[in-house]
Design an enzyme around this catalytic site. Structure first.
Site, PDB file in Angstrom:
ATOM      1  N   ASP A 501      11.806 -49.555  -0.631  1.00 14.79           N
ATOM      2  CA  ASP A 501      10.929 -50.163   0.381  1.00 14.79           C
ATOM      3  C   ASP A 501      11.764 -50.811   1.495  1.00 14.79           C
ATOM      4  O   ASP A 501      12.983 -51.044   1.338  1.00 14.79           O
ATOM      5  CB  ASP A 501      10.036 -51.210  -0.307  1.00 14.79           C
ATOM      6  CG  ASP A 501       8.691 -51.368   0.385  1.00 14.79           C
ATOM      7  OD1 ASP A 501       8.544 -50.958   1.540  1.00 14.79           O
ATOM      8  OD2 ASP A 501       7.780 -51.956  -0.251  1.00 14.79           O
ATOM      9  N   ASP A 571       0.042 -48.137   3.655  1.00 12.64           N
ATOM     10  CA  ASP A 571      -0.492 -49.141   2.725  1.00 12.64           C
ATOM     11  C   ASP A 571      -2.017 -49.111   2.726  1.00 12.64           C
ATOM     12  O   ASP A 571      -2.658 -49.689   1.857  1.00 12.64           O
ATOM     13  CB  ASP A 571      -0.018 -50.548   3.124  1.00 12.64           C
ATOM     14  CG  ASP A 571       1.307 -50.890   2.458  1.00 12.64           C
ATOM     15  OD1 ASP A 571       1.829 -50.071   1.690  1.00 12.64           O
ATOM     16  OD2 ASP A 571       1.828 -51.997   2.711  1.00 12.64           O
TER      17      ASP A 571
HETATM   18  C1  DGJ Z   1       4.986 -52.553   0.852  1.00  9.51           C
HETATM   19  C2  DGJ Z   1       4.645 -51.255   0.198  1.00  9.51           C
HETATM   20  O1  DGJ Z   1       4.149 -50.362   1.143  1.00  9.51           O
HETATM   21  C3  DGJ Z   1       3.649 -51.513  -0.916  1.00  9.51           C
HETATM   22  O2  DGJ Z   1       3.247 -50.303  -1.505  1.00  9.51           O
HETATM   23  C4  DGJ Z   1       4.292 -52.410  -1.934  1.00  9.51           C
HETATM   24  O3  DGJ Z   1       5.371 -51.763  -2.524  1.00  9.51           O
HETATM   25  C5  DGJ Z   1       4.745 -53.702  -1.283  1.00  9.51           C
HETATM   26  N1  DGJ Z   1       5.560 -53.451  -0.139  1.00  9.51           N
HETATM   27  C6  DGJ Z   1       5.499 -54.549  -2.263  1.00  9.51           C
HETATM   28  O4  DGJ Z   1       6.027 -55.670  -1.691  1.00  9.51           O
END
Ligand code: DGJ
Length: 766
Positions: A501, A571
């Site tokens: 991430d 997301d």
């Molecule tokens: C952003 C990601 O896109 C989410 O899926 C998740 O992993 C969060 N970060 C976790 O902090």
């Protein structure tokens, strides 16, 4: 062509066969015409051919359905001559001729369509290269020196008229798709360092025209992948990221077609994409003489790369292609290219397993028993990979602390990760883990120990986003730290997958530890180190797969795709919003890497309520994942999910590897959306249809399939939803494509899906 991207790190040369390419092409053509070879879906593509005519000084590249021609003009400049559909084998071009002086205001250097031009003379269009020399000179005039053809690769060396600045233009043609990979390598053979202030990989020149339309992708967190279209007018449109990373606001992809006759499946489309995960720029301009050119590479904003004597700078790759089959055809070429030439393990990247991810269910609140419970439930519906998301490390209770401290949190996992991993394995799934390696919370042991490791300008504020700062990965010590903790994590735990991430963009991009004139190298060296960490980890842990995630789709490009196996699409997991998001994604990237989770309803994004079936069908158009809180599911939910996961497994190869047709796009507030994927071998087609809301009693539009063999017979099976009662159980490809299928979708947020399996007849059996 296999694995074009890998050569960013390792360069290899191909051997010629005993025949010339022209001889091979003629032989193949003759065999086809005389019936000795019947073209079949899986025939190996004819090799790409690159020829140079010494008399005219013209280079011609032919690959798949595309011809690309450039030449050396009378000023020894490299000039574009043609880019478009494949030309006749005997067609030739006269020597390139620079444009005459149109007016004293527009000199030939600015109106001539250069392949790659230095900023010098009276150049007013976007330069490919701009250099400041230590004596203050900023004039650069590049001329052809030599070239080398090696199979499907062409290198052309250019040099400044007086200074020892060399640029090698590199071309590599993909025989299967006709996509050309272009890049430039800049070399300082002068006696002193100089500063590169702008460096593009290439300029693509289109045929002269005023009726062009540009498509590009825009977005933001939670709303990525919007397809924009606009006419190309005189002037310039700049697509870019200044964020230090790819960004969701623009994606480094473009497509240009002619307004009017073009649609999803018809008309010529020129397209391209950059392989770079740092700040990038693609400028699309129509000049005073109606010439359209597209220049792309490093973002020139705040750029400054000091090149020492003897050093080289390799620009990112800029890929370009042409399709005669509309924007749909352009997407399919890119998808094919990504799968066969870009992704790790190309041309045989592994199919994406069905995964479960804990994030939307448990947030930061992960612990051994809770994750084990979720794992059991996930396994019961056929999930193949269990991924624990954020929250497992350091003092991570929420997003205020812990990033940078990559030890297992002893309160949440008193026995380490092993019991959970063992449990996941005992349930016949593999285990994946979330990491965010390039970030640090100020509230962490790492930051307390190394406050100088973050991007910063001395004495200036350090702007936090999500309570975190960006580690300066360009620093060798930070690179070593990041590599070592990941390597250790993978050595000590049986981890099959990392979700990597990256939850913010840069601010105050200073690098105080190096000389002021080298600080801007951070824009390049950071990304190079990111790539080299990924490459080294993959080499040391070859079975580990990686997802590129950046708070959603903030880091998706052809650079990161060469080193990661999948990407997080957004997301925003609202299955209705996802139709539009996923639609935009597929303009540039294959559904084979497009992660799509089934999450809870009502969704957190819009509080919209959607049936579980609808949510599954939306996600099944990509690489299926489950992100719902399974502890809230009813037995009926589990039964539905189990059935649909099994269905997905029966179609996933078609969805992930097949040819995608966007039959009805959800763009422009369309009430409907329909996609169809046809497997590579043509044996299966799968169609997904979605209705937002019925209006005034109108039926759902008839679905006309594409990409089938008109003479073959296909048997239909409904996966979910209802089709009209008069739909035949089997019929010819011609019937499904021309008579079509009626889905009985009425109401709000309805969906249906069906497959067609080829049962006989058609070209393959003739
Ligand atoms: C952003 C990601 O896109 C989410 O899926 C998740 O992993 C969060 N970060 C976790 O902090």
């Amino acid at each position: 062509m296999k694995k074009m991207h890998a050569e960013l790190f390792v360069s290899s040369r191909r051997r010629h066969s005993g025949f010339s390419l022209a001889q091979l092409c003629i032989l193949a053509l003759l065999l086809c015409l005389t019936g000795f070879i019947t073209p079949v879906a899986h025939a190996a593509p004819a090799p790409a051919s690159i020829r140079y005519d010494a008399a005219t000084r013209v280079f011609r590249i032919d690959a798949a359905g595309t011809t690309y021609v450039l030449g050396v003009n009378e000023h020894q400049q490299l000039q574009s001559l043609y880019w478009g559909p494949r030309l006749g084998a005997g067609d030739s071009f006269p020597q390139a001729k620079a444009m005459p002086e149109a007016a004293s205001f527009d000199l030939p250097v600015t109106t001539t369509p250069h392949e790659f031009v230095g900023w010098g003379g009276g150049l007013y269009v976007e330069p490919d290269l701009k250099i400041t020399f230590p004596d203050g000179n900023r004039d650069l005039a590049l001329k052809y020196v030599s070239h080398k053809i090696d199979g499907n690769k062409l290198d052309i060396v250019m040099k400044d008229i007086s200074r020892e600045v060399y640029v090698t233009l590199q071309y590599q043609a993909d025989a299967e798709t006709g996509i050309l990979r272009r890049s430039a390598e800049i070399e300082n053979r002068t006696d002193a360092p100089f500063t590169i202030e702008q460096a593009a990989a290439a300029t693509w020149n289109l045929p002269r025209g005023t009726d062009y339309r540009l498509r590009y992708l825009t977005g933001r967190w939670g709303a990525e992948w919007s397809v924009q279209q606009q006419p190309i007018h005189p002037g310039k449109t700049v697509l870019e990221s200044r964020r230090g990373t790819t960004g969701a606001q623009n994606n480094p992809w473009f497509a240009i077609d002619r307004e009017g006759g073009n649609d999803q499946e018809a008309g010529g489309v020129w397209f391209g994409a950059l392989g770079w995960s740092g700040s990038w720029q693609i400028s699309v301009e129509q000049d005073q003489l109606q010439q359209v050119r597209v220049t792309g590479g490093f973002n020139s904003f705040d750029f400054g790369y000091r090149l020492q004597k003897g050093e080289h700078l390799q620009t990112p790759y800029f890929y370009g292609g042409y399709s005669s089959h509309g924007i749909g055809g352009a997407s399919r070429l890119l998808h094919r290219f990504e799968i066969d030439s870009v992704l790790p393990h190309a041309p045989h990247p592994k199919l994406r397993p069905v995964l479960y991810n804990s994030w939307e269910a448990t947030g930061f609140n992960v612990n051994e028993s809770g994750q084990m419970e979720l794992a059991e439930k996930a396994a019961s519906i056929g999930v193949e990979r269990f991924v624990m998301d954020d929250g497992w490390f350091g003092q991570r209770k929420d997003d205020h602390a812990g990033l940078g401290d990559w030890y297992v949190n002893p309160q949440k996992f008193p026995h380490g990760l092993k019991p959970l991993i063992d449990k996941v394995h005992s349930l016949h799934m593999d285990f994946g883990l979330w990491v965010e390696p390039e970030m640090v919370n100020p509230d962490s042991d790492l930051y307390r120990k190394h406050p100088d490791w973050v991007l910063n300008f001395t004495g200036r504020p350090r702007t936090e986003a999500r309570n975190q700062l960006v580690l300066n990965l360009a620093r060798p010590d930070v690179r070593a730290y990041v590599f070592n903790f990941l390597d250790k994590l993978l050595n000590e735990n049986d981890i099959a997958f990392l979700k990597w991430d990256y939850n913010r963009n840069w601010s105050e991009p200073g690098w105080p530890a190096v000389a002021p004139e080298d600080q801007k190298k951070v824009y390049v060296d950071f990304i190079r180190n990111l790539y080299s960490i990924l490459a080294e980890l993959r080499a040391k842990h070859p079975s580990v797969e990686i997802e590129s995630c950046s708070g959603g789709a903030g880091r998706v490009d052809l650079g990161i795709l060469g080193l990661t196996d999948e990407v997080w699409t957004s997301d925003n997991t609202d299955a209705y919003d996802r139709l539009l998001i996923q639609n935009g994604f597929t303009y540039a990237y294959t559904p084979g890497v497009m992660m799509a989770w089934v999450t809870d309803s009502p969704t957190w994004v819009n509080q919209r309520t959607l049936s579980l079936e609808y949510r599954f069908l939306s996600s099944m158009q990509g690489s299926l994942g489950i992100g719902a809180n399974l502890s809230k599911w009813t037995p009926e939910d589990f039964a539905t999910a189990k059935k649909m996961v099994a269905q997905y497994k029966s179609i996933r190869e078609t969805v992930q590897r097949g040819s995608l047709y966007r039959l009805i796009t959800p763009e422009n507030n369309s009430e409907q959306s329909v996609t169809e994927s046809v497997s590579r071998d043509g044996s299966q087609a799968v169609t997904f249809a979605f209705l937002h809301s019925s209006r005034e009693g109108y039926p759902f539009p008839r679905i006309y399939l594409r990409g089938l063999d008109a003479d073959a017979t296909y048997r239909l099976s409904t996966l979910d939803g209802k089709l009209a009662p008069d739909t035949p159980a089997s019929a010819s490809g011609a019937y499904w494509m021309h008579r079509g299928v009626d889905a009985q979708l009425r109401g709000d947020f309805r969906a249906a899906a069906f497959t067609l399996e080829r049962v006989g007849g058609g070209t393959a059996e003739k």
